[in-house]
Scaffold this motif. Structure first.
Motif, PDB file in Angstrom:
ATOM      1  N   LEU A 166       0.747  -1.162   0.076  1.00  0.00           N
ATOM      2  CA  LEU A 166      -0.046   0.122   0.071  1.00  0.00           C
ATOM      3  C   LEU A 166       0.897   1.224   0.013  1.00  0.00           C
ATOM      4  N   SER A 167       0.386   2.550  -0.580  1.00  0.00           N
ATOM      5  CA  SER A 167       0.927   3.652  -0.233  1.00  0.00           C
ATOM      6  C   SER A 167       0.053   4.701  -0.358  1.00  0.00           C
ATOM      7  N   ALA A 184       2.984   1.393   4.821  1.00  0.00           N
ATOM      8  CA  ALA A 184       4.012   2.368   5.013  1.00  0.00           C
ATOM      9  C   ALA A 184       3.233   3.588   5.179  1.00  0.00           C
ATOM     10  N   PHE A 185       3.363   4.667   6.487  1.00  0.00           N
ATOM     11  CA  PHE A 185       2.821   5.821   6.523  1.00  0.00           C
ATOM     12  C   PHE A 185       1.341   5.709   6.408  1.00  0.00           C
ATOM     13  N   ARG A 229       6.122   0.096   8.598  1.00  0.00           N
ATOM     14  CA  ARG A 229       6.831   0.988   9.142  1.00  0.00           C
ATOM     15  C   ARG A 229       5.902   2.627   8.907  1.00  0.00           C
ATOM     16  N   ASP A 230       6.408   3.279   9.994  1.00  0.00           N
ATOM     17  CA  ASP A 230       5.710   4.694  10.191  1.00  0.00           C
ATOM     18  C   ASP A 230       4.188   4.698  10.137  1.00  0.00           C
ATOM     19  N   ASN A 265       7.855  13.501  15.565  1.00  0.00           N
ATOM     20  CA  ASN A 265       6.298  13.274  15.215  1.00  0.00           C
ATOM     21  C   ASN A 265       5.666  12.982  16.533  1.00  0.00           C
ATOM     22  N   GLN A 270      11.300  11.775  12.610  1.00  0.00           N
ATOM     23  CA  GLN A 270      10.973  11.618  11.110  1.00  0.00           C
ATOM     24  C   GLN A 270      11.272  12.960  10.374  1.00  0.00           C
ATOM     25  N   TRP A 321      13.023   4.975   2.045  1.00  0.00           N
ATOM     26  CA  TRP A 321      11.816   5.203   1.312  1.00  0.00           C
ATOM     27  C   TRP A 321      12.142   6.339   0.042  1.00  0.00           C
TER      28      TRP A 321
END
Lengths: 586, 211
Positions: free
Chosen positions: A440-441, A465-466, A490-491, B63, B69, B88
């Motif tokens: 996913l993004s 992620a995110f 992640r994140d 964050n 971050q 990333w």
């Protein structure tokens, strides 16, 4: 064996039947039928697959399957590919080689992924297994050309040496000369990862010349174009070929030599390499294009018009790896030329650039989804996406098994509506009922995870992620995805609640990775206490987790099921929860 | 090097965060804060043509989860390439695709328990490299959980970027023209400035503060 049933077969018959069953999953099912089947199966299993080298010990594997001939091991978590796993984390193959050297002398094949392989390990392989045939090292590191020399010198029956995506310390190109002059059994050689000094061209030419069964040859970028022709001429039977580097300017003599050599290769189905390819050289490969099923242009920095010309010569293409230089227009051409396309990967030419450098958008993906009915596997990097496009793609391609979308800027919303992309990815999981892998993004809320938990019943691997808003997101996935084996996150704002509420689920999975999330050290300890057959490992470079409050989030967390207990080779920045004295309560 | 063994340094203390380095700064040698007795180990090398003042572990990038971050607006400051979030976008061996060669070197930071790798071919100048290192090691920020105060830069520990060249000598980063550096660099080490005595150049460079 107890012959209680009236119609039970002798062992030999069952063994013969089982020999047709190759997949691990099926073999595992067979072994669960009854004790006698378990016994028969374990003696005749020839290929062992260990998805996590720390889930089981080498001795346990050897004890259960005394007669295996082939072993496949995987080490580091997938996110190691993106530098998220620090050096020294683990994944050492040496202990496995040591045990097998003694107990499995007839071992023929070793396949490793993301493991640390030392020269010592390679030397031990070379001297321990007299009938060694296949060495496939994928994304491995830790060895040098000295180790390769040992393999070349000793493995008289070697058929395959494949070093895809490995990091090799370059010491000398002369390792190739260690293949004796009498050695002729090579069938596949992939040295595309090696650097400039690591291959002696004359040794390579001689080797290729005498190995008449060679079918796969992937050269490294240091082999210049004018040498490639010499090599190709010695191996007209090649089926898979990876070129070396292309010279910068067109030289007619080199070109015609190259074109001539290529046209004598009537069996070529797969091409790769193409470093620094200059468009003027591309026509040299047109004669083989009509038979090509696989083309890897992910190193080719050529622009859309040349790419369009090239793919339009390849009507039988099933697999294409390409840079985003292909642009939407190139993907539209692909969609109309390559109706057999099954797998597409589009990589970013400038992933760290702030502005888009090419005109590649969601349109290209939509075009391919519409024009290529057999499309099953997609990896797509782009800079914008819309729910509308994703819904269209989902409806066009209900047969997707792998869908990985990377919108380069984290948390990017639907560019048309500015909404999250929940609905788009929701459509993917709803229409693609056989989806096994999903990445996913973009901007995503807990809702997308609700869709995934509800619909993605065959999903085995999920990368996130995110994304997400709360623990509910993680809970949807862990409670809903029945087939989930690997989850990497992640994140994301996922914390303790979902993890602890779904602790039992983790034992049904191979592994869970969470980094830069909100899981507390206290929860890790609790989880480890509740689930003794999980290894709960915290990776943290700030020092021991118990030097901070328990409510403090851990930096990185890797949880995996194991029957081998804690591992012994953890570096100083990895902590297992087992040794915590506070676990002595209750 | 102690950092590669992961041995905890004296300032780390299980009783709480007594790390002195809550705000780490990278500076090229020759800055006024670097102890210098003027002895140049690298006598044959030239002085620095640029001085870069970097801060590792800038607290404003954390964050709400207390994690470091990279802020997107921060990233926009770097015009040539984005300040990178580690890992990333998830591209493998990226530089191998775009450039002629891929020059991965390990980076050790004194006090950090593990190494990272950078691809020198991805940068065109020292400034870009050092900015990227700063971002990469921003998670090295040690927050003082007990008192929750931010230490200001004056008390931060400065790091000096050094590298090992093909001959096995340890040199100061910035000494040679960029391309020459890329070709000869085998690995990088961000050394505590207190240990960098002896590597300082003879000629004092110009100072520019960019924090």
């Amino acid at each position: 064996m107890h012959k209680k049933m009236a119609f039970s077969f002798p062992d030999e018959v069952l063994e013969h039947v089982f020999s047709f069953i190759q997949s691990d999953k099926d073999r595992n099912s067979v072994s669960l039928v009854c004790k006698s089947w378990y016994e028969i199966e374990r003696w005749c299993r020839r290929k062992v697959f260990v998805g996590n080298c720390y889930a089981v010990s080498p001795r346990m594997v050897i004890k259960r399957f005394p007669e295996f001939r082939s072993i496949e091991l995987k080490g580091k978590p997938h996110f190691a590919d993106f530098n998220l796993v620090p050096d020294g984390w683990g994944g050492y193959v040496f202990p496995w080689i040591v045990e097998m050297a003694g107990a499995v002398p007839w071992l023929e094949e070793i396949k490793l992924k993301r493991m640390v392989v030392t020269d010592e390990s390679l030397e031990l392989i070379a001297k321990s297994f007299k009938n060694f045939k296949v060495l496939i090292l994928s994304s491995c590191e830790g060895f040098s050309t000295d180790g390769l020399a040992a393999i070349a010198a000793s493995c008289k029956n070697l058929k395959e040496l494949d070093l895809r995506d490995c990091e090799v310390d370059d010491l000398s190109g002369h390792w190739l000369s260690h293949f004796p002059d009498t050695y002729t059994s090579l069938v596949a050689l992939n040295i595309s990862c090696l650097g400039s000094d690591e291959v002696s061209l004359s040794a390579l030419e001689r080797l290729v010349g005498r190995c008449t069964s060679l079918k796969t040859l992937r050269l490294n970028r240091a082999v210049p174009l004018d040498k490639v022709a010499n090599i190709l001429r010695r191996a007209p039977q090649l089926v898979e070929f990876g070129t070396g580097t292309y010279a910068a300017e067109l030289r007619p003599d080199v070109y015609s030599d190259f074109a001539g050599a290529f046209s004598s290769c009537k069996e070529l189905k797969s091409l790769s390499g193409f470093w620094d390819v200059v468009p003027d050289y591309l026509p040299a490969i047109y004669p083989v294009c009509s038979k090509l099923t696989s083309l890897n242009l992910s190193y080719a920095t050529i622009q859309s018009p040349e790419l369009i010309k090239l793919v339009s010569h390849c009507p039988n293409l099933q697999r294409l790896l390409v840079l985003d230089y292909i642009e939407d227009s190139g993907l539209e051409a692909l969609a109309s030329s390559c109706k057999d396309l099954q797998e597409l990967r589009v990589f970013p030419s400038d992933p760290f650039g702030v502005e888009p450098n090419v005109s590649l958008t969601e349109q290209g993906l939509v075009a391919v989804s519409s024009g290529c009915p057999k499309l099953q596997s997609v990896l797509y990097f782009c800079r914008r996406m819309s729910n509308e496009a994703l819904v269209t793609v989902a409806k066009n391609c209900p047969n997707f098994t792998r869908f990985r979308l990377c919108i380069i800027e984290p948390r990017t919303a639907d560019y048309l509506t500015l909404e999250p992309l929940d609905v788009g990815f929701g459509a993917i999981v709803q229409y693609c009922k056989d989806l096994q892998r999903l990445s996913l993004s973009g901007l995503l809320t807990d809702r997308v995870f609700e869709y995934i938990g509800t619909y993605a019943k065959k999903l085995e691997m999920l990368s996130v992620a995110f994304a997400g808003d709360s623990d509910l997101g993680l809970h949807h996935v862990l409670s809903g995805c029945e087939s989930l084996r690997k989850l990497e996150i992640r994140d994301c704002p996922f914390g303790d609640k979902a993890l602890l509420a779904n602790a039992a689920k983790l034992e049904t999975m191979r592994s869970l990775w969470m980094s830069s999330c909100a899981v507390s050290f206290g929860a890790c300890k609790l989880l480890a206490q509740k689930m003794p057959r999980l290894n709960v490992e915290v990776i943290d470079e700030r020092g021991p987790p118990d030097s901070r409050p328990e409510s403090c989030s851990v930096d990185k967390l890797y949880i995996y099921r194991t029957v081998a207990g804690s591992r012994f080779d953890m570096p100083p920045f990895v902590w297992t929860m087992e040794d915590d004295p506070s676990l002595q309560l209750s | 090097m102690s950092s590669e063994n992961g041995k905890l340094l004296p300032e780390t203390d299980a009783g709480g965060l007594n790390f002195e380095a809550t705000e780490l700064t990278l500076g090229l040698p020759g800055e006024s804060r670097v102890t210098s007795d003027g002895v140049a180990k690298l006598g044959s090398k030239r002085g620095f043509s640029e001085t870069v003042d970097l801060s590792l572990g800038d607290n404003k990038n954390t964050n709400k989860f207390g994690q470091s971050q990279i802020d997107v607006p921060e990233a926009a400051k770097s015009p040539v390439s984005k300040a990178q979030v580690v890992g990333w976008p998830p591209v493998r061996g990226y530089a191998k695709r775009r450039t002629k060669s891929c020059k991965y070197v390990k980076v050790a930071v004194d006090g950090a328990p593990y190494l990272r790798k950078v691809d020198l071919e991805m940068y065109n100048t020292y400034q870009q490299l050092l900015t990227s290192l700063e971002d990469m090691f921003s998670c090295f920020t040690i927050r003082n959980y007990l008192s929750d105060k931010k230490l200001d830069q004056v008390n931060g520990i400065e790091y000096v970027p050094t590298y090992e060249d093909k001959d096995g000598d340890w040199m100061l980063v910035g000494d040679v023209p960029w391309q020459m550096f890329v070709e000869s660099c085998k690995r990088l080490r961000l050394m505590k400035s207190s240990e960098a005595v002896g590597l300082a150049p003879r000629t004092p460079p110009k100072c520019s503060s960019a924090s």
